[in-house]
Scaffold this active site. Structure first.
Site, mmCIF file in Angstrom:
data_model
loop_
_atom_site.group_PDB
_atom_site.id
_atom_site.type_symbol
_atom_site.label_atom_id
_atom_site.label_comp_id
_atom_site.label_asym_id
_atom_site.label_seq_id
_atom_site.Cartn_x
_atom_site.Cartn_y
_atom_site.Cartn_z
ATOM 1 N N ASN A 187 -3.651 -8.862 2.808
ATOM 2 C CA ASN A 187 -3.088 -7.775 3.593
ATOM 3 C C ASN A 187 -3.586 -7.858 5.030
ATOM 4 O OD1 ASN A 187 -2.229 -4.873 4.306
ATOM 5 N ND2 ASN A 187 -1.524 -5.086 2.197
ATOM 6 N N MET A 237 -2.818 18.823 6.200
ATOM 7 C CA MET A 237 -2.019 19.053 4.991
ATOM 8 C C MET A 237 -0.783 19.855 5.367
ATOM 9 S SD MET A 237 -1.408 18.750 1.823
ATOM 10 C CE MET A 237 -0.044 19.496 0.941
ATOM 11 N N GLU A 254 8.167 2.894 5.851
ATOM 12 C CA GLU A 254 8.355 3.650 4.610
ATOM 13 C C GLU A 254 8.996 5.009 4.845
ATOM 14 O OE1 GLU A 254 6.358 0.326 3.369
ATOM 15 O OE2 GLU A 254 5.768 1.611 5.029
ATOM 16 N N THR A 256 -1.034 2.114 13.957
ATOM 17 C CA THR A 256 -2.338 1.849 13.355
ATOM 18 C C THR A 256 -2.940 0.526 13.825
ATOM 19 O OG1 THR A 256 -1.244 0.849 11.430
ATOM 20 C CG2 THR A 256 -1.830 3.181 11.281
ATOM 21 N N GLY A 264 5.619 2.954 10.135
ATOM 22 C CA GLY A 264 6.562 3.989 9.728
ATOM 23 C C GLY A 264 7.762 3.497 8.951
ATOM 24 N N ASP A 309 8.280 -5.323 -0.477
ATOM 25 C CA ASP A 309 7.269 -4.911 0.493
ATOM 26 C C ASP A 309 6.406 -6.099 0.910
ATOM 27 O OD1 ASP A 309 5.771 -3.256 2.183
ATOM 28 O OD2 ASP A 309 4.354 -2.737 0.611
#
Length: 712
Positions: A398, A654, A190, A172, A188, A311
């Site tokens: 962030n 989905m 997580e 990203t 990735g 995190d």
């Protein structure tokens, strides 16, 4: 006239060959253009342009807008080279636009498989491209690196940066380019991956070097002495969970010292007691690591959060500066990561010079300047008892880029207040490719959607902070109503521009933080603004679109259909207007099954928040960039198993979850969704006067909770 316009567009592309865009050019300030992610390698996001200034910004208006094909979040930074603008949209679409008119010059679709959206924790977004020697470099959600010809967008080369058959990697971040190398990390953590950063030849796409950020299985040997050193700070069998440490955003080249700085992410899973049960610092999680930019060889590191378990990433924007420190000029890094402290680090050797809180912090009282380590509070390492940790996993800051103004001496930080509760009661079962942090994160768990929204507004707040790095304190703070406000740009016109999650694009005075101008963007503005000049006229551009982690995970009732995600460009005297947002179709909730029990609904809620809320929002409240599951046509509920278990809509993004869910669990999720739909229908049928009374009552209750939290 039409022929003349086409000739001008052709001329714009011809002069945008950008062969001059090399390491030397990217090291220097060029106020007419915006040549790199942070403007220059220093990534200070400052422009010397002052035609738009604090005296005339009130006459700023929309010059043009460009609609993308999608209606989701945009987080990119536009790159502007000699009158041509390069931007990215959802699914990594690349657009070249005339920077003066907004006309599309060319478009490139990398054809990202829609099912890979499952592997992106925070929407199908990215943060932009790099331009270097006539090439536009972009990275994709499915971990490809692509080079396009800047003149017409045709493909020059493409390379796969990670093994997707084995691990659920994604990208990203925006690529960075220097000395004929393009460098990129990945996302990735997580989902159970091991982080690394790779450098590729900018002309061929061939890999030059790779630096792993956390160690792998010791039985398989170590890739470098740095990994052997890092492994001594881990315990247990961390490699089975991936370890994490993805470098998903900030990677900065230092042309003065010829070093590359990597901001390293969180652990996988979040809970350190699972991935490293014997404790340890877990290098290089939550660290800034310096490597040799030519070889990727380790040089030094500073770990901001040892033994990370909240995190708390260090992937937030890294800014380079030269400053006077205790009577000496020091080459430093300024860093405001998730953990809430503003760090000043000597970038020659990694020495910590200062760490002061820029936001509300309770996980650590301060940093010991002799050891360079945080002094943790007694409740920071949460147990079965829920502990309110400030900041929470959203962070005090962030990915949203900060900026610096040499005129004021301030660093402008898009800050947040995001307290979450943490405890270890969450069941953990490792499934590669599925998000399970091993932590129970606080949810409101209330039955009233009005109360839920008020709680979100009370305890998830944003601000713009003007931080004085010399005095190590805030010069001024401007509050925002919500989290997830955009990055910023500062200018010589005594201005700071920032977008807001409430749909505004605004200008403030850089010296005092006074609100000077505002524009209704009709959707959240998360992308990072830039400014540039063409033919002597200054422009300001920002990308608008609701989504990303904050748009998806915070949940907000939206009462219009989302507009297209857009590129917005402004100039003095601009007079264009945006259309009104589309109306929502009529809503009628489907009837829940008469056999549904309260136990089914409760179990469905737990499963929904584990597997569905990351995209569709908490308590089934969506920002509508992704469908609101309470409002689906009956055919979707009739085919619920086919969609949720079998993946019949994978091509639309989905995917099926039959690897972790069975029929009974899918039924419970459906029951919970239909129950929330019924609540929504009841709310819409409630008289407005009664809603006003409820809002008033819950506002008082929310204020009381906030007061008690402060007293505690």
């Amino acid at each position: 006239m039409a022929l003349e316009k086409k000739a001008l567009e052709k001329k714009a592309l011809e002069r945008n060959v950008a062969d001059r865009l090399n390491t030397q050019a990217l090291s220097e300030q060029d106020d007419n253009n915006w040549l790199a992610h942070g403007n220059t390698y220093y990534e200070q996001r400052y422009s010397g342009l002052d035609s738009i200034n604090d005296q005339n910004v009130n006459t700023l208006g929309l010059s043009w807008s460009f609609d993308t094909e999608y209606s989701r979040g945009l987080e990119g930074t536009p790159i502007v080279v000699d009158g041509v603008m390069f931007v990215t949209g959802n699914w990594n679409m690349v657009y070249a636009l005339d920077a003066v008119t907004g006309k599309l010059l060319w478009k490139y679709d990398p054809k990202v498989p829609r099912e890979w959206a499952k592997m992106a924790c925070c929407d199908v977004i990215n943060r932009g491209v790099a331009v270097y020697e006539g090439k536009v470099i972009t990275a994709t959600l499915d971990a490809r690196l692509i080079a396009l010809d800047a003149k017409d967008g045709h493909l020059l080369w493409e390379t796969q940066t990670a093994d997707l058959k084995e691990y659920p990697y994604s990208i990203t971040g925006a690529p960075r380019v220097y000395k004929d190398k393009v460098v990129i990390g990945n996302s990735g953590a997580e989902y159970g991956v091991r982080g690394f950063v790779s450098a590729f030849d900018v002309n061929t796409g061939k890999q030059v070097w790779r630096f792993y950020t956390v160690p792998g299985n010791p039985a398989e040997g170590f890739e470098s002495p740095a990994m052997e050193m890092a492994a001594k700070t881990w315990t247990g069998e961390w490699w089975k969970f991936g370890g994490g440490g993805t470098a998903w955003d900030s990677i900065v080249y230092d042309p003065d010292l010829d070093q590359l700085y990597i901001g390293v992410g969180n652990g996988s899973p979040w809970n350190q007691k699972i991935r490293s049960p014997g404790g340890g610092d877990n290098l290089f999680l939550s660290s800034i690591v310096a490597v040799n930019p030519d070889s990727g060889e380790y040089l030094w590191h500073y770990q901001e959060t040892p033994g990370e378990t909240w995190d708390f990433t260090a992937t937030q924007p890294i800014m380079l500066a030269d400053m006077q420190w205790q009577g000496k000029t020091r080459k430093v890094i300024w860093h405001a990561p998730k953990n809430g402290f503003f760090f000043i680090i000597d970038r020659e050797n990694g020495e910590l010079l200062s760490a002061e809180p820029f936001a509300k912090v309770n996980w650590a009282s301060h940093y010991d300047m002799e050891t360079g380590r945080p002094v943790e509070t007694e409740f920071a390492r949460y147990t079965e008892k829920p502990e309110l940790i400030l900041p929470g996993s959203f962070g005090a800051h962030n990915w949203h880029p900060m900026s610096y103004s040499p005129k004021t001496g301030y660093v402008y930080i898009p800050a947040m207040e995001t307290g979450f509760t943490y405890d270890d009661t969450a069941p953990f079962e490792h499934h590669k490719g599925h998000w399970n942090p091993g932590v129970a994160i606080g949810q409101a768990g209330v039955d009233s959607p009005i109360f839920l929204q008020l709680l979100v507004e009370k305890f998830l707040n944003g601000s713009l902070i003007a931080w004085d790095p010399v005095k190590q304190q805030a010069a001024w703070t401007l509050p925002h109503a919500k989290v997830g406000n955009s990055g910023v740009v500062s200018t010589a016109g005594n201005l700071v521009f920032q977008g807001t999650a409430t749909g505004k694009f605004e200008a403030y005075s850089a010296d005092k933080g006074e609100a000077l101008w505002s524009f209704d963007a009709k959707t959240a503005v998360m992308g990072s603004p830039v400014t540039f000049s063409v033919n002597g006229e200054q422009y300001v551009t920002v990308m608008a679109g609701r989504g990303g982690a904050f748009g998806l995970l915070t949940g907000e009732e939206v009462f219009t259909a989302p507009p297209p995600s857009r590129v917005l460009t402004f100039k003095l005297g601009g007079d264009k207007a945006l259309p009104e947002n589309p109306a929502l179709p009529p809503f009628k909730a489907p009837a829940p099954s008469p056999d549904t029990t309260e136990e089914d609904i409760a179990n469905g809620r737990t499963l929904y928040h584990q597997f569905c809320s990351v995209c569709h929002g908490p308590d089934v409240i969506s920002g509508r960039g992704i469908p609101d599951l309470r409002e689906l046509p009956p055919v979707f509920y009739e085919n619920f198993d086919g969609v949720v278990l079998e993946g019949m809509m994978s091509k639309a993004g989905m995917v099926g979850f039959s690897d972790v869910l069975d029929k009974a669990q899918a039924d419970d999720i459906k029951a919970y969704i239909l129950n929330e739909a019924a609540k929504k229908q009841a709310l819409e049928n409630t008289p407005k006067w009664w809603l006003n009374i409820q809002t008033w009552f819950y506002s008082l209750l929310t204020e009381l909770i906030g007061l008690l939290a402060k007293l505690a």
